[in-house]
Write an enzyme that holds these catalytic residues in place. Structure first.
Site, PDB file in Angstrom:
ATOM      1  N   ASP A 206      60.621 -34.580  24.855  1.00 24.63           N
ATOM      2  CA  ASP A 206      60.815 -35.214  23.553  1.00 24.63           C
ATOM      3  C   ASP A 206      60.470 -34.247  22.417  1.00 24.63           C
ATOM      4  O   ASP A 206      59.459 -33.542  22.471  1.00 24.63           O
ATOM      5  CB  ASP A 206      59.883 -36.439  23.488  1.00 24.63           C
ATOM      6  CG  ASP A 206      60.141 -37.313  22.282  1.00 24.63           C
ATOM      7  OD1 ASP A 206      61.234 -37.897  22.199  1.00 24.63           O
ATOM      8  OD2 ASP A 206      59.247 -37.420  21.413  1.00 24.63           O
ATOM      9  N   GLU A 268      64.914 -31.932  24.110  1.00 22.70           N
ATOM     10  CA  GLU A 268      65.482 -32.567  22.929  1.00 22.70           C
ATOM     11  C   GLU A 268      65.047 -31.716  21.751  1.00 22.70           C
ATOM     12  O   GLU A 268      63.877 -31.736  21.357  1.00 22.70           O
ATOM     13  CB  GLU A 268      64.956 -34.001  22.753  1.00 22.70           C
ATOM     14  CG  GLU A 268      65.642 -34.698  21.589  1.00 22.70           C
ATOM     15  CD  GLU A 268      64.775 -35.697  20.840  1.00 22.70           C
ATOM     16  OE1 GLU A 268      65.330 -36.565  20.168  1.00 22.70           O
ATOM     17  OE2 GLU A 268      63.539 -35.612  20.909  1.00 22.70           O
TER      18      GLU A 268
HETATM   19  C1  GLC Z   1      62.627 -38.537  19.922  1.00 18.71           C
HETATM   20  C2  GLC Z   1      62.985 -39.816  20.600  1.00 18.71           C
HETATM   21  C3  GLC Z   1      62.835 -40.926  19.625  1.00 18.71           C
HETATM   22  C4  GLC Z   1      61.406 -40.971  19.149  1.00 18.71           C
HETATM   23  C5  GLC Z   1      60.963 -39.631  18.584  1.00 18.71           C
HETATM   24  C6  GLC Z   1      59.474 -39.547  18.423  1.00 18.71           C
HETATM   25  O1  GLC Z   1      63.515 -38.201  18.906  1.00 18.71           O
HETATM   26  O2  GLC Z   1      64.260 -39.729  21.146  1.00 18.71           O
HETATM   27  O3  GLC Z   1      63.201 -42.159  20.156  1.00 18.71           O
HETATM   28  O4  GLC Z   1      61.268 -41.939  18.162  1.00 18.71           O
HETATM   29  O5  GLC Z   1      61.321 -38.580  19.453  1.00 18.71           O
HETATM   30  O6  GLC Z   1      58.837 -39.499  19.660  1.00 18.71           O
END
Ligand code: GLC
Length: 555
Positions: A206, A268
């Protein structure tokens, strides 16, 4: 079908994202759970996915849908137990489906043991050093250290009552960790080992770009002085995409590679496309999400440019591509494609449409679904892995009219009047049209309200129905397995497909072994190119490829 011992399984896998609280509820409390996932493995097997990625299922106050983690090495009691996790994992593995879990390393929840210790221990303590605490400004330290805004709206600093403030780039309940602190680094390696030892096959990381920060400037730069993160290409942004991440992820890779087969990881990272390869290379996490299609219109030129750019990027990193049309953070793609084109490049049309409760701009749902099916088939034909978000296989649109009192996403509460948040893509899935909660669980409870038209899209309404979106996904995934070869793509020009496309509205490419994808992005039909028709995203007219339709051919 048992798992194959292939260490490169992730390179061209179809990965199905489960948002556990909204997938299937086994105990009737309205919250999806791990036993619910286990009970639906047969659906995933028949769908033909290679892996499942589970969004967080850890203990959490749900200030951000589970991305506020209290304990990284346990299961939320509302979702089950570690034994339930093991059973789910074994059932998925027995069905030939691998499992990826979500790791949230940028922040913990404010209920995490460490944060509670940090509050108790006071300023200057080693406990506070695990987070990003700073003294407030002004004689009484009652002003935030900077005017930074959190991603979900509102200030990014929160006072704790003793002159200090902590940084939270996301919700107030998500204090950012300090990645210069050795405890933090060590603990995440322990978490990786914990899940890898249990048998998980990979990790989704994440906001992988935020971990390292440089807050040494005094005073800190103002929000106006901060550059836009995904426009910085030299690692100089104080809050993200910094060079220190190379070392952090090299350490993770060492742990992941100590397993047989090595555990996969996907970052991500909302960074400049030119920087994505830094997360994707084999000495780092190994793969990074490409979110470019989330911001693109249904447009041949935009798609082609994105495909070219990403093929070049993966050639550079040695990774494989990742294609994403929907996930738990964005407006579902059948809705996006039913709205007028977005000229901002930021996906703003969907946000505006949600803000209006689905009233404006006007949505054309039939067109949206037609285009979504065409785009999905195109993406499934591209080299690399494809990420499918739960409910996509049912053609679910975004739910716009969730009443304010039922909304859960912190974006809604922190950005009043500006953003309604992401609940509309997280509505519990419809499994059976005539059952309570549309078969989501054994009772009528559902943690977000399901609209009255939800049942028409239920799995049992689409199963065995020719032309349904569910059957299209099943057929496409079955064929993809058969046809998939090397990660190569060759663009076919109009002459090669024989489709005279007005204004370059047709994209056609071949994959090794004679698999050809032709997508007509235009509204007008074009002549159907030669070849044996394997599958089409909509009805083919006699000898023509209708507008907004994809066909797979064998040549
Ligand atoms: C990422 C996740 C999202 C979350 C954020 C903070 O972007 O995909 O859902 O709110 O991180 O953890």
């Amino acid at each position: 079908m048992p798992l194959t011992p292939d260490k490169d399984w992730w390179r061209q896998a179809v990965v199905y994202q489960v948002y556990p609280r909204s997938f299937a509820d086994s105990d009737g409390d309205g919250i999806g759970d791990l036993r619910g996932v286990t009970s639906r493995v047969e659906h995933l097997r028949r769908l033909g996915v290679d892996a499942v990625w589970l969004s967080p299922f850890y203990p959490s106050a749900l200030a951000d849908g589970g991305y506020d983690v209290d304990d990284y090495r346990d299961v939320d009691p509302r979702l089950g137990t570690l034994a339930d996790f093991d059973e789910m994992l074994a059932t998925l593995h027995d069905a030939g489906i691998r499992v990826i879990v979500d790791i949230v390393p940028n922040h913990t929840s404010n209920r995490h043991e460490w944060f509670r210790q940090a509050l108790e221990a006071g300023p200057g303590s080693p406990e506070r050093d695990r987070y990003v605490f700073r003294d407030g400004l002004g004689p009484d330290k009652d002003q935030p250290p900077s005017d930074w805004r959190s991603t979900f709206g509102g200030p990014a600093w929160e006072p704790v009552g003793d002159g200090q403030w902590y940084l939270h780039l996301f919700a107030v309940e998500q204090p950012d960790l300090n990645w210069d602190n050795p405890d933090v680094r060590e603990d995440f390696l322990k978490t990786l080992r914990f899940w890898a030892d249990r048998g998980v096959d990979g990790f989704r990381v994440d906001v992988a770009h935020h971990l390292a920060k440089d807050l040494s400037a005094d005073p800190l730069p103002s929000a106006a002085e901060l550059p836009i993160l995904d426009e910085v290409v030299d690692g100089s942004h104080p809050l993200g995409d910094r060079e220190e991440l190379t070392e952090i992820y090299a350490g993770w890779r060492e742990v992941l590679d100590s397993y047989d087969p090595p555990r996969a990881a996907v970052a991500e990272a909302w960074v400049a496309p030119a920087r994505r390869h830094r997360y994707a290379r084999p000495t780092s996490l190994g793969q990074a999400f490409n979110f470019d299609l989330l911001r693109a219109n249904f447009d041949a030129r935009e798609f082609r440019e994105i495909v070219d750019r990403n093929l070049a990027a993966t050639a550079e990193s040695g990774s494989s591509n990742t294609w994403v049309l929907s996930n738990h953070d964005v407006v579902r793609h059948p809705t996006r494609y039913g709205l007028p084109d977005d000229t901002s490049g930021e996906g703003d049309v969907g946000r505006r449409w949600l803000l209006s409760g689905g009233a404006a701009p006007e949505l054309d749902p039939v067109r949206g679904l037609r285009r979504a099916r065409a785009a999905t088939m195109l993406v499934l034909a591209l080299p690399g892995s494809a990420y499918v978000y739960q409910g996509e296989e049912l053609g679910l649109p975004e739910v716009a009219d969730i009443p304010a009192q039922d909304r859960q996403d912190p974006t809604f509460f922190r950005s009043p009047g500006h953003d309604v948040g992401r609940d509309g893509c997280r509505v519990p899935l419809p499994w059976a049209a005539d059952a309570p909660s549309y078969g989501f669980g054994p009772t009528s409870a559902a943690h977000l309200p399901q609209p009255p038209w939800w049942g028409a899209l239920a799995v049992d309404r689409q199963e065995g129905v020719d032309g349904s979106t569910l059957e299209l996904y099943r057929a496409a995934l079955r064929l993809r397995r058969e046809l998939l070869g090397a990660e190569a793509l060759e663009w076919l020009d109009d002459a090669a497909v024989g489709a005279a496309a007005p204004g370059g509205t047709v994209l056609a490419f071949g994959r090794p072994g004679g698999w050809v994808n032709v997508t007509n992005f235009g509204a007008e039909e074009v002549p159907l190119p030669d070849g044996e028709v394997l599958l089409a995203s909509g009805d083919l007219g006699h000898g023509v490829l209708p507008g907004e339709t994809t066909v797979w051919l064998r040549r």
